[in-house]
Design a protein around this motif. Structure first.
Motif: not given
Length: 233
Positions: A26, A31-32, A34, A56, A60, A66-68
């Motif tokens: 990650l 990212y945190d 996915w 998702i 956000i 931190r999202v992919d």
């Protein structure tokens, strides 16, 4: 030991794949979190295709994760799924794991992984429900799936709920004509590793993102709870 530590233990045995534990993976991606959908050889795994993007977006909008922004699809038989922070498995039809799929599912859950499983038939006696529950009995034992109480930490992990929110599919009389007032789960060493729903949240959250503005209350908020619980437990 938290979920990330469990996952690092599971990933540590993936010889030859050059995969570290989730923290390193990650961090390198920035990212945190996915979203990982599990592809399995039986049944129809690729359902509710717009649901991940809506969930998702909510992660956000509501959280500082931190999202992919892209959904990742990984075969359940692929050892790379062992490093995912969260997995989603759904369908309408037969669930009959191959030896490799069964091995990875069990290893992932026992080593700290979290799988959200959603029955798209929203019933308690359909083909998906019968076959998936049979798989869980074979892997984890005959009484592993248990009803979650309404005061389970899942229902207050981010937003507060009195229990599992109803879906339009239930209220409109589809499926088995029941409103399911419970979810089920499998606990391993005191933590929830499998969350199982007959409520068809995937279909409930499967709409064009522009239509969310017409909802009186954002129905994907419960999905945020599921993810936040998965990451924190």
């Amino acid at each position: 030991m938290n979920r990330s530590q469990f996952l690092r233990l599971g990933a540590g045995g993936l010889a030859g794949l050059a995969l570290a534990g989730p923290s390193r993976v990650l961090a390198s991606a920035g990212y945190d979190f996915w979203f990982t959908r599990l592809r399995y050889d039986s049944g129809d795994w690729d359902v509710d295709q717009r649901m991940p993007s809506n969930l998702i977006t909510s992660l956000i909008d509501y959280t500082t994760l931190r999202v992919d922004p892209a959904e990742r699809v990984i075969a359940l038989s692929d050892p790379r799924m062992l490093t995912a922070p969260f997995c989603y498995l759904a369908g309408h039809k037969l669930v009959e794991f191959s030896a490799a799929e069964r091995r990875n599912f069990e290893r992932y859950v026992r080593n700290g992984g979290f799988v959200f499983v959603d029955d798209c038939n929203h019933d308690i006696d359909g083909l998906f429900a019968r076959s998936f529950e049979a798989q869980m009995r074979a892997i984890f034992g005959p009484s592993a799936l248990k009803t979650l109480p309404d005061d389970h930490p899942l229902y207050r992990s981010f937003f507060r709920f009195d229990g599992p929110p109803n879906t339009g599919m239930e209220l409109n009389g589809w499926g088995d004509d029941l409103v399911h007032d419970y979810l089920k789960g499998i606990e391993i060493n005191g933590r929830l590793g499998v969350l199982y729903s007959n409520k068809d949240y995937g279909c409930e959250w499967d709409y064009d993102w522009r239509n969310k503005r017409f909802l009186a209350v954002d129905n994907t908020r419960f999905g945020v709870n599921i993810v936040m619980y998965a990451l924190s437990s």
